[in-house]
Scaffold this active site. Structure first.
Site, short mmCIF file in Angstrom:
data_model
loop_
_atom_site.label_atom_id
_atom_site.label_comp_id
_atom_site.label_asym_id
_atom_site.label_seq_id
_atom_site.Cartn_x
_atom_site.Cartn_y
_atom_site.Cartn_z
N TYR A 1 -7.81 -14.79 38.41
CA TYR A 1 -8.43 -16.27 37.39
C TYR A 1 -9.05 -17.04 37.69
O TYR A 1 -9.71 -17.55 37.34
CB TYR A 1 -8.68 -15.78 35.98
CG TYR A 1 -9.32 -13.91 35.02
CD1 TYR A 1 -8.86 -12.89 35.88
CD2 TYR A 1 -10.34 -14.03 34.70
CE1 TYR A 1 -9.00 -11.03 35.49
CE2 TYR A 1 -10.92 -12.87 34.48
CZ TYR A 1 -10.54 -11.48 35.10
OH TYR A 1 -10.56 -10.02 34.59
N LYS B 1 2.77 -5.32 40.13
CA LYS B 1 2.61 -3.92 41.47
C LYS B 1 3.62 -4.92 42.57
O LYS B 1 3.41 -5.36 44.14
CB LYS B 1 1.46 -4.97 42.11
CG LYS B 1 0.75 -3.70 43.43
CD LYS B 1 0.81 -1.34 43.40
CE LYS B 1 0.43 -1.67 44.47
NZ LYS B 1 0.58 0.31 43.14
N ASP C 1 -0.32 0.83 38.83
CA ASP C 1 -1.40 2.65 39.06
C ASP C 1 -0.44 3.01 38.32
O ASP C 1 -1.22 3.94 37.87
CB ASP C 1 -1.35 3.31 40.84
CG ASP C 1 -0.04 2.40 41.70
OD1 ASP C 1 1.19 1.53 40.56
OD2 ASP C 1 0.38 2.80 42.54
N ASP D 1 -6.45 -6.98 32.03
CA ASP D 1 -8.08 -6.98 31.91
C ASP D 1 -8.87 -5.56 32.17
O ASP D 1 -9.01 -5.15 31.10
CB ASP D 1 -8.61 -7.77 32.85
CG ASP D 1 -10.52 -7.83 32.48
OD1 ASP D 1 -10.82 -7.56 31.64
OD2 ASP D 1 -11.16 -7.62 33.28
N ASP E 1 -9.12 -2.16 28.88
CA ASP E 1 -10.37 -1.25 28.25
C ASP E 1 -9.97 -0.12 28.59
O ASP E 1 -10.55 0.49 27.62
CB ASP E 1 -11.20 -1.70 29.79
CG ASP E 1 -12.20 -2.57 29.04
OD1 ASP E 1 -11.92 -4.10 28.15
OD2 ASP E 1 -13.61 -2.78 29.48
C1 IPM Z 1 -12.40 -9.77 27.91
C2 IPM Z 1 -13.86 -9.98 29.69
C3 IPM Z 1 -13.57 -10.88 30.23
C4 IPM Z 1 -12.48 -10.78 31.19
C5 IPM Z 1 -14.77 -11.26 31.22
C6 IPM Z 1 -16.26 -11.57 30.01
C7 IPM Z 1 -14.48 -12.46 32.09
O1 IPM Z 1 -13.63 -9.00 30.47
O2 IPM Z 1 -11.92 -10.50 27.11
O3 IPM Z 1 -11.78 -8.77 28.58
O4 IPM Z 1 -11.85 -10.59 32.35
O5 IPM Z 1 -10.61 -11.34 31.03
MG MG Z 2 -12.28 -7.16 30.21
#
Ligand code: IPM
Ligand code: MG
Length: 356
Positions: A142, A191, A223, A247, A251
């Protein structure tokens, strides 16, 4: 106690969910005799529209000078076409970097009241899901060097993933300390079979693990982690990982609870200054319709009290109020099913505040 809170409502459903968290914070202030002073700062698309940048220098200074930051959400299709240098997300990354918010805690918990919202079978969910993702937030790909160049007549794009020992060590310590207060297990995700940055990561984690003999440590490849989260999520307590893996995995993990609208997060620095936000996005399709679930933001406010202000009893009170509201059958559209009371964002916030 008197605390200054920078309030970054942002875009889409950001303003309406943050308003409900503030309602709850005000109820806490009243009950426990605190004073919370809120200063609004524009962030994301709304700031681009007003100021031409996703966050102004004054706005950033305001965040730095505050005791903590409460954020709604940023971004939306309206700003998809803007120059990458001023995208709404840029502001989020800038705040993380400038405030030194290197540790992102993402608790992933299946509320007992919503157990059947999980897309996983009961036999897989077992005794529930209660894990903490500790994501490194100010390093890795990032924040590495980025460039697009023309090489032999074609475009070539590069994003570098870099980690130094001290960056790995400080996030590792957060993970081990967090595990000590929970299930005493750390799984470090990398990884290392391919990446140098992961091999360094793993070596530092092994060193740290020796300092925490009371915490059970394991390495797991990213993975395989993606697979194990679906196969047997109950095996995890604390997962610690680098920025991008975190990240993606957070999710995935949030979806296991069937209710991304419920999940909070905290981004912590080496001081008590932190930023607190729900893990979901700005949901522009339902913005302004009083349909959003404010619980993720309300639970983020609870994390703010716990981690930045050391108000443990107050944080527990918010979490208990949220549980009571769920027990009492209140459900926003995202978690509603037949037989429950369907409420909007404002009514959900008011119901939590009333139980304080
Ligand atoms: C998160 C989001 C952010 C990230 C984006 C919006 C830049 O997906 O906070 O997980 O990738 O960190
Ligand atoms: Mg995210």
């Amino acid at each position: 106690m008197r605390k200054n809170i920078a309030v970054l409502k942002g875009d889409g459903i950001g303003p309406e969910i943050v308003d409900q968290a503030i309602l709850v914070l005000d109820a806490i202030a009243k009950k426990y005799g605190h004073e919370f002073v809120y200063t609004e700062v524009d962030i994301g698309g709304c700031s681009i529209d007003k100021h031409g940048v996703p966050i102004t220098e004054e706005g950033m200074a305001m965040c730095k000078a505050s005791d903590s930051v409460l954020l709604g959400a940023v971004g939306g299709p309206k700003w998809d076409g803007v120059d990458p240098s001023i995208r709404p997300e840029k502001a989020l990354l800038a705040v993380r970097k400038e405030l030194g918010l290197f540790a992102n805690l993402r608790p992933t918990k299946l509320f007992a009241q919503l157990a059947d919202a999980s897309p996983l079978k009961d036999s897989v969910v077992g005794d529930g899901i209660d894990l903490m993702i500790v994501r490194e937030l100010t390093g890795g790909i990032y924040f590495g060097k980025r460039r697009t160049e023309v090489v032999e007549g074609e475009k070539v794009a590069t994003d570098e993933m870099t980690y130094s020992e001290h960056e790995v060590e400080r996030i590792g310590r957060v993970a081990f300390e967090t595990a000590r207060k929970r299930g005493k297990r750390v799984a470090s995700v990398d990884k290392a079979n391919v990446l140098d940055s992961s091999r360094l990561w793993r070596a530092v984690m092994h060193r740290l693990a020796e300092e925490y003999p009371d915490v059970a440590y394991s390495d797991i490849l990213v993975d395989n982690t993606a697979m194990q989260l679906i196969k047997n999520p109950g095996q995890f307590d604390v997962i610690v990982t680098e920025n991008m893996f975190g990240d993606i995995l957070s999710d995935e993990a949030s979806m296991l609870t069937g209710s991304i609208g419920m999940m909070p997060s905290a981004s912590l620095s080496s001081t008590t200054l932190g930023m607190y936000e729900p893990i979901h996005g700005s949901a522009p399709d339902i913005a302004g319709m009083d349909l959003a679930n404010p619980i993720g933001t309300i639970m983020s406010a609870a994390m703010m009290l716990r981690y930045s202000f050391d108000m443990i009893e107050e944080a527990d009170a918010i979490e208990a109020a949220v549980n009571k509201v769920l027990d009492d059958g209140y459900r926003t559209a995202d978690i509603w099913k037949e037989g429950f009371r369907k409420v909007g964002c404002a009514e959900m916030g008011a119901a939590v505040a009333a139980r304080l």
